[in-house]
Design a protein around this motif. Sequence first.
Motif, PDB file in Angstrom:
ATOM      1  N   ARG A   1      -4.820   4.539   1.975  1.00  0.00           N
ATOM      2  CA  ARG A   1      -5.703   5.381   1.149  1.00  0.00           C
ATOM      3  C   ARG A   1      -5.726   6.827   1.618  1.00  0.00           C
ATOM      4  O   ARG A   1      -6.769   7.496   1.599  1.00  0.00           O
ATOM      5  N   HIS A   2      -4.587   7.314   2.068  1.00  0.00           N
ATOM      6  CA  HIS A   2      -4.495   8.740   2.367  1.00  0.00           C
ATOM      7  C   HIS A   2      -4.518   9.518   1.056  1.00  0.00           C
ATOM      8  O   HIS A   2      -3.976   9.062   0.044  1.00  0.00           O
TER       9      HIS A   2
ATOM     10  N   TYR B   1       0.948   4.318  -2.769  1.00  0.00           N
ATOM     11  CA  TYR B   1       0.776   5.718  -2.384  1.00  0.00           C
ATOM     12  C   TYR B   1       1.925   6.564  -2.930  1.00  0.00           C
ATOM     13  O   TYR B   1       1.715   7.684  -3.412  1.00  0.00           O
TER      14      TYR B   1
ATOM     15  N   ASP C   1       0.823  -1.216   0.000  1.00  0.00           N
ATOM     16  CA  ASP C   1       0.000   0.000   0.000  1.00  0.00           C
ATOM     17  C   ASP C   1       0.854   1.262   0.000  1.00  0.00           C
ATOM     18  O   ASP C   1       0.544   2.240  -0.689  1.00  0.00           O
TER      19      ASP C   1
ATOM     20  N   GLN D   1       1.319   7.368  -6.428  1.00  0.00           N
ATOM     21  CA  GLN D   1       0.287   8.399  -6.557  1.00  0.00           C
ATOM     22  C   GLN D   1       0.872   9.789  -6.324  1.00  0.00           C
ATOM     23  O   GLN D   1       0.490  10.759  -6.985  1.00  0.00           O
TER      24      GLN D   1
END
Length: 330
Positions: free
Chosen positions: A89-90, A55, A51, A58
């Motif tokens: 999912r920040h 991120y 994860d 992103q």
Amino acid sequence: MPDLPTLLLARDCGLHALTAKDLSKQVNSGALVRIRHGVYADGPAWRELKDWQKYRLQIQAAAEMLQKPTIFARHSAANVWGVPTIGVRHPVQALALTNDGGRSRAGVRRHFAAPSGLEVVRRDGLLVTSRVRTVLDLAAFTPFAEALVPLDHVLRPGAVLRPGTAAQPSALSKDDLRAGIGSIHSAARQRKIHAALDFANALSGSAGESYSRSLLHVAGFEAPVLQQAFRDGQGLIGYSDFCWKRARVVGEFDGEEKYLKLEHLKGRTPSQAVVEEKYREDRIRALGFTVVRWVWADLMQPGRLERKLAAGGVPRRRARSAILDAQNVP
């Protein structure tokens, strides 16, 4: 651990002999994944990433598409620094240096910051807030239990970095962090920072241990001794993550790195590590201690760690009203 896949920008598709229709077909087939508007990555490689690696891509995708230089902050800056945080999912987070009411645009959540005294660092080709400012912002704007994870990490000498991150500077001190507070944050935010800093401890050996310690504190348990040495007739057994001596309880957080990562295995196979850990636990139990173990799933499910600790006999902190002066007890 796989390397981060190269980003494919829609504006460069001509260089790869791809059309917009080709991109759409490859996304539908899973060969490509769309990270944000105009930015793609190899689908199979993406699905293999952790994860925190997704991120990071992103963040890099945002940096590629934003027209103006962007200073990444909070969770995004922590990711670039290799500093662990809690949660997934920040949103991609950056600073807005003008207080014009624009808080989120182009898929990036922006937070106003006065430019005066702001320290910005270029790291891995990205502009980010300094390491001090990053962890202070997290302490100011995240819950207490989450704030301890990045604070403990930057205080800990020789903290293990996530693979693929640039070398991390030396450990910070609490004085270094307190000196960075200044007037950046409001009085209320400063109180939050100081409360988290007072509780932070460089002896926490991992993000999981830090988060465990903060959760058990919030739940009202007595503070444990960290990294307690245990010995028996054969010599040193090892060091526990947590120990409540009076209650004769040992707490152990089991992160996957203990049994999978090379720096923790130290030449052993995962199965050998499991056997040795079981033998170590048996030796501690033979000294008259109860051993309570937990994993990440126990931390992520509200109340589960609290129930485990209570069942294992970990004592609660006494309320002030219950603390009696022995000389005055009738």
